[in-house]
Structure formats: C-alpha cells, structure tokens
Design a protein around this motif. Structure first.
Motif, mmCIF file in Angstrom:
data_model
loop_
_atom_site.group_PDB
_atom_site.id
_atom_site.type_symbol
_atom_site.label_atom_id
_atom_site.label_comp_id
_atom_site.label_asym_id
_atom_site.label_seq_id
_atom_site.Cartn_x
_atom_site.Cartn_y
_atom_site.Cartn_z
ATOM 1 N N ASP A 169 6.266 -0.218 -8.260
ATOM 2 C CA ASP A 169 5.606 -0.065 -6.967
ATOM 3 C C ASP A 169 4.220 0.550 -7.161
ATOM 4 O O ASP A 169 4.038 1.465 -7.970
ATOM 5 N N GLU A 170 3.231 0.064 -6.408
ATOM 6 C CA GLU A 170 1.848 0.494 -6.638
ATOM 7 C C GLU A 170 1.658 1.995 -6.409
ATOM 8 O O GLU A 170 0.736 2.598 -6.966
ATOM 9 N N THR A 171 2.513 2.623 -5.611
ATOM 10 C CA THR A 171 2.407 4.064 -5.419
ATOM 11 C C THR A 171 2.785 4.839 -6.670
ATOM 12 O O THR A 171 2.515 6.039 -6.770
ATOM 13 N N GLN A 251 13.596 5.200 -7.391
ATOM 14 C CA GLN A 251 13.105 3.852 -7.668
ATOM 15 C C GLN A 251 14.139 2.788 -7.302
ATOM 16 O O GLN A 251 13.781 1.739 -6.754
#
Length: 300
Positions: A169-171, A251
C-alpha cells in the motif's frame, strides 16, 4: 514476581501524549529479569487504525479508555531480557528517522545501566519502522556491534523482495524502503528464524502473521510463561475488547484478527504474562475475559 518501577517520568511534549516512562515494568524469576523500557511514543491519525471499525460501537470503548478517535499516541515498549549470560533486546525502537517523539531507546537503557555494547542478541518481532529503524547508528552502521541479530525468515524475505516496494500500500512505501535498506545492511549478520525454533534456551519463536506477513511473537519460559507480542495485539483498548474487529494498521487485516483472537484465548487459558509493544503502563501484564471480549490488566 511482576513489579512496577517508574524510574524516570517526564511530562509529555504533545497534547494527549502519554507521560514518558523510561523503565516501566520488570519481571524476575529463576535468575532471569525482564524489563520494558520506553523508546518514546508515536502520533498516529485515528483513522489509520480505527477506520474499519463500526463507529457506533467503537466510540463508547474509546471513551472508557480516554482515547480520541481522531489521534492516537501509543507508547513504544522495548523488551530487555537478562539471564546472567545473555542480554537480549526484542526490537530496537525507531531510531532518529521516523518520528521525533520516538527513538529514545539508548537513553532508556542508560537508566538501567545497560549500554548498546552490552547487548548480546537483538530479536525482531517484525520490520516496521518503530521496531527496526533503531538498529543502525548515525553512520548507517549496526548500533549493537556485539549482538547477533535475528528475524523471522518470512519477514526478512518479504521486506527484502524488490517487488514489495511496488506492491505494498502506498501509505507504507517508506516502510518498505527503510526496511529493505536496514535488513540488507544487516544481512550478513542475521539469523533467520522459523516458526517454533529456539531463539535461545528457553526462548521460542512463534509465527503470528497478519500485522506483517512474517510477524513473530516470542515465548519465554519462566514460572509464569511470558509472551513478547510485538504488534500482534497492538493496543490496550479495542484490540482486547473486540479482537475480531479489523484494524487498519495491519497489512492483512483478516489474518491479524484471527491471530489476535487465538493469542488472547491462549494467553488467558495458560495464564501467561504478556508484553505488548504499544500497550499502556509499560506494556507488561495479563489478559482477562470480560463480557464481550478481554481486558488488559497492566499489573498483578
């Protein structure tokens, strides 16, 4: 014996932040001593953790524990084990590059009279920044020069896979970049652990996946067995009251929830002492059943 010792406490530097506690709890049995020491605390947007939870049921729980739905400031409790021969750190804190309120482990160890050179083993629960990034010094060299370093094989493989930075995830992209750099720096010194493997005599690795793919907890044999949880149970409020709820800091949220439920059932059934990295009051205590789930009891 499980005791509470507040050695040095300083006022928090941010609104709603917990007081800084350098050495919070200790447990002694059979010549072994376990301390939790503070690396500081994190500041996180509430939605990062709570966003997937049913708000009408969530808010009364948060109110009971004095927590804000908008911002959470979890403490960071590093576990130190001394048995007369080995001096073992479970995780190394955040170091200077993550959040300004964390990365204070060396100061906390100083209070106990322990230097980084005294550490014989460093054992990682997982490779998130607040657990791993404190392993290197200001020159990107290993800080704990006399220590053997250990991490779960599945965790190492995930974070050192070149595809992870593109698929995560980009975060969490910075998590992936930072983990790969540190683990690759340590690669020649790392012992990779399997589920159920003895880390040291009396210390066993237990795979507890979900928060990260290869997250591990560590079971320490004592008169009352101790379980170092890392982030497999990541707060002292909703994670206990409603362990089945999905938490945004994991996650794989569904796997993490299954892991939490199973861990709490085992901890209560076997009357284990637990140590949680982000739990309140130094992170060491017990779990008890309540009407809907469980509660964290920080001292006996």
């Amino acid at each position: 014996m499980l005791t509470r010792r507040t050695l040095i406490a300083a006022a928090a530097c941010a609104p709603f932040a917990p007081r800084r506690v350098w050495a919070a709890t200790s447990y002694e049995a059979g010549g072994m001593r376990i301390d939790t020491v503070s690396d500081g605390y994190l500041t996180l947007p509430g939605n990062f953790i709570l966003g997937h939870m049913p708000r009408d049921e969530l808010l009364p729980i948060l109110e009971r524990y004095g927590q804000s739905a908008d911002q959470l400031t979890p403490p960071c409790n590093v576990t130190l084990l001394r048995d007369g021969t080995n001096t073992v750190l479970f995780d190394t804190g955040a170091g200077p590059d993550f959040q300004a309120s964390a990365g204070r482990l060396s100061e906390a160890l100083d209070v106990l009279g322990v230097s980084v050179d005294d550490i014989t083993h460093v054992v990682f629960t997982h490779a998130h920044p607040d657990h791993l990034w404190g392993v290197l010094d200001d020159f990107d060299e290993p800080l704990f020069v006399n220590a053997q370093h250990m991490i779960g094989r599945a965790e190492f493989d995930y974070w050192t896979d070149p595809d992870t930075v593109n698929t995560i995830d980009e975060t969490r992209t910075t998590f992936a970049v930072g983990a790969a750099r540190r683990l690759n720096t340590l690669a020649g010194q790392l012992r990779l652990l399997e589920d159920g493997e003895d880390v040291l005599p009396g210390v066993v690795a237990r795979l507890t996946p979900g928060h990260t793919p290869g997250h591990m907890a560590f079971e320490i044999a004592a008169s009352d067995p101790v379980l170092v949880l890392g982030d497999s149970i990541a707060n002292h409020h909703v994670a206990f009251e409603r362990p089945e709820w999905l938490s945004g800091n994991d996650q794989d949220m569904e796997t993490a929830a299954q892991t939490r439920v199973a861990l709490l059932e085992r901890i209560v059934h076997e009357k284990m002492i637990l140590i949680g990295y982000h739990l309140s009051d130094g992170g060491m205590g017990r779990a008890e059943r309540n009407a809907d789930g469980y509660r964290f009891v920080p001292e006996i």
